[in-house]
Design an enzyme around this catalytic site. Structure first.
Site, short mmCIF file in Angstrom:
data_model
loop_
_atom_site.label_atom_id
_atom_site.label_comp_id
_atom_site.label_asym_id
_atom_site.label_seq_id
_atom_site.Cartn_x
_atom_site.Cartn_y
_atom_site.Cartn_z
N HIS A 1 1.14 -0.87 -0.34
CA HIS A 1 -0.27 -0.21 0.29
C HIS A 1 1.08 0.66 -0.30
CE1 HIS A 1 -2.05 -3.35 2.32
NE2 HIS A 1 -3.66 -2.49 1.43
N ASP B 1 2.14 2.29 3.38
CA ASP B 1 3.49 1.00 4.13
C ASP B 1 4.59 1.65 3.69
OD1 ASP B 1 1.46 -0.42 3.84
OD2 ASP B 1 1.27 -1.54 2.23
#
Length: 446
Positions: free
Chosen positions: A109, A112
């Site tokens: 993501h 992340d």
């Protein structure tokens, strides 16, 4: 892919080298027993069949926190003086782990990989910086990006959804992240882009205009598709079904729901499904069922490989170790011709009580071996066992005569009734479920 990682940075997993294949007789917990990357099965290597990917979020961001307590793992890459320094260290650790494990792909993501920020300019700068870092690491190691995505569910702004939010300002803010994540995915050569609508649904139907929200979701997906194509993304857009949690009801409930949604809005030419095992079981189906629904629709794209706990009613994201699940999954994948752009992403996390660095390696080794064995057995069942013949024989009455005419759409209801009058009472035919189950066991135990 390089099995070592030397670019002058700190070693985050000392004492652990490249994970070897040692075969079924090995008792080494840090060795593969079944997964032999270059072993040929049906004209492809195991690596080509399985296309394993490491989940950036669980493996390098998740600390083991749960609703009842804080995290239990302190990562050495989280000790930097600034958010970007910590993100850079995390990327170094991730690529060290991935190369030592010998996995060809990873997934992330946006937040992340890079530090989040409410300020849009800062958010974009952070992500652009980390895309440069990740690109350098990909080039050094040979690791590739299976798919990217944007986290449109964690920030409080998304508490009522992202693309389905009743506030247009939130929908527009979600577009900022999707555009940036698509840019990142293209820059890093990502082969897919995923939408997981974690909060695209409702908590209370009394305050929800469901038809309007789903129409907005379709418009948002179409806009993302158009932008992605305009910047050169040639891969597959993926929708990941899940029935609930965190919302009471999510619009991507299961495979059948998503297939119907994509077809209803003319999106099935660009979008396929990313099936997660634990999400399938939460919707009341088996893992294989949701895979088969997607495959039958020609929309099976990729897999999030994990499992749930049958005693728990939530998404536990455990590493896959159930061989019946992996055989069933690989039967569907092989019969549908393989993954194409997709693969097996370990959207799974080590348990909160597992706090040693080697635990993360052993979890992935176990999951990879389980799917490698699933591949072996599924291929043998298709190619060498009577399974496919049994299934074909069960439907043989539709292969000729009136049955074939019916399947072609040539018999109306009156003609069917006339056939029944001539044929008389049908003979009872056993489904032989036990024989099929025993056959699977027979090949699993070989």
């Amino acid at each position: 892919m390089s099995s070592t990682f030397h670019v002058g940075q700190r070693e985050y997993f000392p004492g652990i080298g490249a994970i070897p294949f040692e075969g079924r007789e090995s008792d080494n917990p840090l060795a593969f027993k079944v997964y032999d990357a270059q072993r040929q099965i049906g004209g492809r290597s195991m690596a080509e069949h399985l296309r394993f990917a490491v989940a950036y979020w669980h493996s390098f961001c998740g600390t083991g926190q749960d609703p009842f307590g804080p995290g239990t793992r302190m990562y050495p890459w989280d000790q930097g003086s600034s958010a970007l320094a910590r993100a850079e260290a995390k990327a170094d650790a991730a690529f060290e782990f991935i190369t030592k494990l010998g996995v060809p792909y990873y997934c992330f993501h946006d937040v992340d990989l890079a530090p989040d920020a409410d300020d849009i300019g800062q958010y974009r700068d952070n992500l652009a910086h980390m895309v440069t870092v990740a690109g350098r690491l990909q080039q050094q190691t040979g690791v590739k990006l299976l798919w990217g995505t944007a986290n449109l569910f964690s920030h409080p702004r998304y508490m009522n959804g992202a693309a389905t939010n009743p506030d247009f300002a939130v929908v527009a803010r979600a577009a900022v992240q999707v555009r940036a994540a698509l840019d990142a995915t293209v820059a890093l050569g990502g082969q897919n882009y995923v939408f997981w609508g974690g909060r695209e649904g409702y908590a209370c139907l009394l305050n929800t205009d469901m038809k309007r929200e789903q129409a907005h979701l379709a418009r948002f997906l179409a806009a993302a598709r158009d932008y992605g194509r305009s910047i050169g993304f040639t891969g597959t857009f993926l929708i990941e079904p899940k029935p609930m949690e965190p919302m009471h009801h999510q619009y991507d409930f299961d495979s059948a729901t998503v297939v119907g949604f994509l077809r209803a809005h003319g999106l099935d030419g660009d979008f396929k499904l990313n099936i997660e095992a634990n999400h399938a079981t939460l919707s009341g189906h088996s893992f294989a069922h949701d895979l088969q629904v997607a495959a039958d629709a020609g929309l099976l794209g990729s897999i999030d490989a994990n499992r749930g706990n049958p005693q728990n009613g939530w998404d536990t994201d455990q590493f896959p170790t159930d061989l019946y699940d992996t055989v069933g999954a690989m039967l569907v994948v092989l019969r549908s011709g393989g993954f194409g752009h997709g693969g097996l992403n370990f959207d799974a996390k080590v348990r909160r009580e597992s706090t040693d660095p080697q635990d993360l390696f052993m979890a992935h080794i176990g999951g990879m071996d389980a799917f490698a064995r699933g591949l072996e057995v599924a291929h043998a069942l298709i190619e060498r066992s009577p399974l496919e013949g049994w299934r074909a024989e069960r439907y043989a009455s539709f292969d000729s005569g009136a049955g074939a005419a019916f399947a072609r759409g040539e018999l109306g209801l009156e003609a069917l009734c006339e056939h029944a009058l001539v044929a008389g009472e049908p003979t009872v035919r056993s489904g032989r479920q036990e024989a099929y189950e025993n056959l699977l066991n027979q090949y699993l135990l070989r």
